[in-house]
Motif scaffolding. Structure first.
Motif, short mmCIF file in Angstrom:
data_model
loop_
_atom_site.label_atom_id
_atom_site.label_comp_id
_atom_site.label_asym_id
_atom_site.label_seq_id
_atom_site.Cartn_x
_atom_site.Cartn_y
_atom_site.Cartn_z
N ALA A 1 0.83 -1.21 0.00
CA ALA A 1 0.00 0.00 0.00
C ALA A 1 0.86 1.25 0.00
O ALA A 1 0.45 2.29 -0.53
CB ALA A 1 -0.93 -0.01 1.21
N ILE A 2 2.06 1.17 0.54
CA ILE A 2 2.96 2.33 0.55
C ILE A 2 3.38 2.67 -0.88
O ILE A 2 3.64 3.82 -1.19
CB ILE A 2 4.16 2.07 1.48
CG1 ILE A 2 3.65 1.94 2.92
CG2 ILE A 2 5.21 3.15 1.37
CD1 ILE A 2 4.67 1.52 3.93
N GLY A 3 3.39 1.69 -1.76
CA GLY A 3 3.70 1.95 -3.16
C GLY A 3 2.69 2.86 -3.83
O GLY A 3 2.99 3.46 -4.87
N LEU A 4 1.51 3.00 -3.25
CA LEU A 4 0.51 3.90 -3.83
C LEU A 4 0.81 5.37 -3.54
O LEU A 4 0.16 6.25 -4.10
CB LEU A 4 -0.88 3.53 -3.32
CG LEU A 4 -1.38 2.16 -3.77
CD1 LEU A 4 -2.66 1.78 -3.04
CD2 LEU A 4 -1.58 2.12 -5.27
N VAL A 5 1.78 5.62 -2.67
CA VAL A 5 2.19 7.01 -2.40
C VAL A 5 3.69 7.22 -2.65
O VAL A 5 4.16 8.35 -2.65
CB VAL A 5 1.85 7.44 -0.95
CG1 VAL A 5 0.36 7.39 -0.71
CG2 VAL A 5 2.61 6.64 0.08
N ALA A 6 4.44 6.14 -2.83
CA ALA A 6 5.89 6.23 -2.98
C ALA A 6 6.30 6.17 -4.45
O ALA A 6 5.53 5.75 -5.32
CB ALA A 6 6.57 5.11 -2.20
N ARG A 7 7.53 6.55 -4.71
CA ARG A 7 8.06 6.56 -6.08
C ARG A 7 8.05 5.17 -6.71
O ARG A 7 7.80 5.03 -7.90
CB ARG A 7 9.48 7.14 -6.06
CG ARG A 7 10.12 7.17 -7.42
CD ARG A 7 11.35 8.07 -7.43
NE ARG A 7 12.20 7.84 -8.57
CZ ARG A 7 11.92 8.22 -9.81
NH1 ARG A 7 10.80 8.85 -10.06
NH2 ARG A 7 12.76 7.99 -10.79
N TRP A 8 8.32 4.12 -5.93
CA TRP A 8 8.39 2.78 -6.50
C TRP A 8 7.01 2.28 -6.95
O TRP A 8 6.92 1.23 -7.58
CB TRP A 8 9.08 1.79 -5.57
CG TRP A 8 8.50 1.66 -4.19
CD1 TRP A 8 8.86 2.36 -3.08
CD2 TRP A 8 7.50 0.74 -3.75
NE1 TRP A 8 8.14 1.95 -1.99
CE2 TRP A 8 7.30 0.94 -2.38
CE3 TRP A 8 6.75 -0.23 -4.40
CZ2 TRP A 8 6.38 0.22 -1.63
CZ3 TRP A 8 5.83 -0.97 -3.65
CH2 TRP A 8 5.66 -0.74 -2.29
N GLY A 9 5.96 3.03 -6.69
CA GLY A 9 4.64 2.70 -7.23
C GLY A 9 4.38 3.35 -8.58
O GLY A 9 3.36 3.10 -9.21
N GLU A 10 5.33 4.19 -9.01
CA GLU A 10 5.19 4.88 -10.30
C GLU A 10 6.33 4.57 -11.27
O GLU A 10 6.14 4.61 -12.47
CB GLU A 10 5.10 6.39 -10.07
CG GLU A 10 3.87 6.79 -9.30
CD GLU A 10 3.75 8.29 -9.11
OE1 GLU A 10 4.54 9.04 -9.72
OE2 GLU A 10 2.86 8.70 -8.35
#
Length: 191
Positions: free
Chosen positions: A85-94
């Protein structure tokens, strides 16, 4: 080499690789509101109490090695899933992180994140929010059978209280993930 006198303070140590990786994994992308960031960081903590509640069962002499491995695996896997879920706000989610061999640095298509996140939020909401509340109110299992007498929530006393305190945060996992998924979709659409 200079020795420090009593009044001098030591300079803080340079962050190591682990600390740098930890910061990089948790650093939000620009434009993420503070509340959304806090919500993403809260998701792993909604799963943690249930995992900790399960782990003492590993030391029960009445279960086999396969069940012990399953309990540890389930606790670790649940926590790893919650961390995504942290990937939805972190760079590694984009953007694919640099340590990924072939894909490093490539932009992740929003659908590759949104579809699993939306499906996960729906499944978790149905499982933990709707079905758990329904089974607790009706006093039955998911299949409709009566809860066994040794079910942790039915034993009463402090054991039941600890069980409910540890599993109650799971009710929030699906809705939190749904809110984060919508925020991610809006942010990526604007970009």
């Amino acid at each position: 080499m200079k020795t420090l006198s009593r009044g001098e303070a030591r300079a803080p140590a340079a962050p190591g690789r682990f600390r740098a990786a930890w910061r990089a994994a948790h650093a939000p992308v620009p434009g993420v509101p503070r509340r959304t960031r806090a919500l993403a960081y809260a998701v792993p903590f909604t799963v943690l109490p249930s995992g900790l509640w399960r782990l003492p069962a590993v030391f029960d002499r009445g279960i086999g090695i396969g069940e012990r491995a399953y309990i540890v695996f389930l606790s670790l896997f649940s926590e790893a899933l919650a961390f995504t879920a942290i990937g939805l706000v972190a760079r590694w989610g984009e953007v694919v992180p640099g340590w990924v061999p072939v894909l490093r640095g490539r932009r992740i298509p929003p659908a590759a994140v949104l579809v699993p996140a939306a499906l996960g939020a729906t499944a978790l909401t149905l499982l933990w929010t709707v079905l758990t509340l329904a089974t607790q109110i009706m006093g039955t299992t998911i299949r409709g059978d009566a809860l066994p007498a040794d079910f942790p929530g039915e034993t009463g006393g402090w054991e039941a209280a600890v069980f409910h305190v540890c599993y109650a945060p799971l009710v929030l996992w699906g809705p939190f993930l749904a809110v984060l998924t919508v925020a991610y979709a809006r942010r990526r659409r604007r970009a």
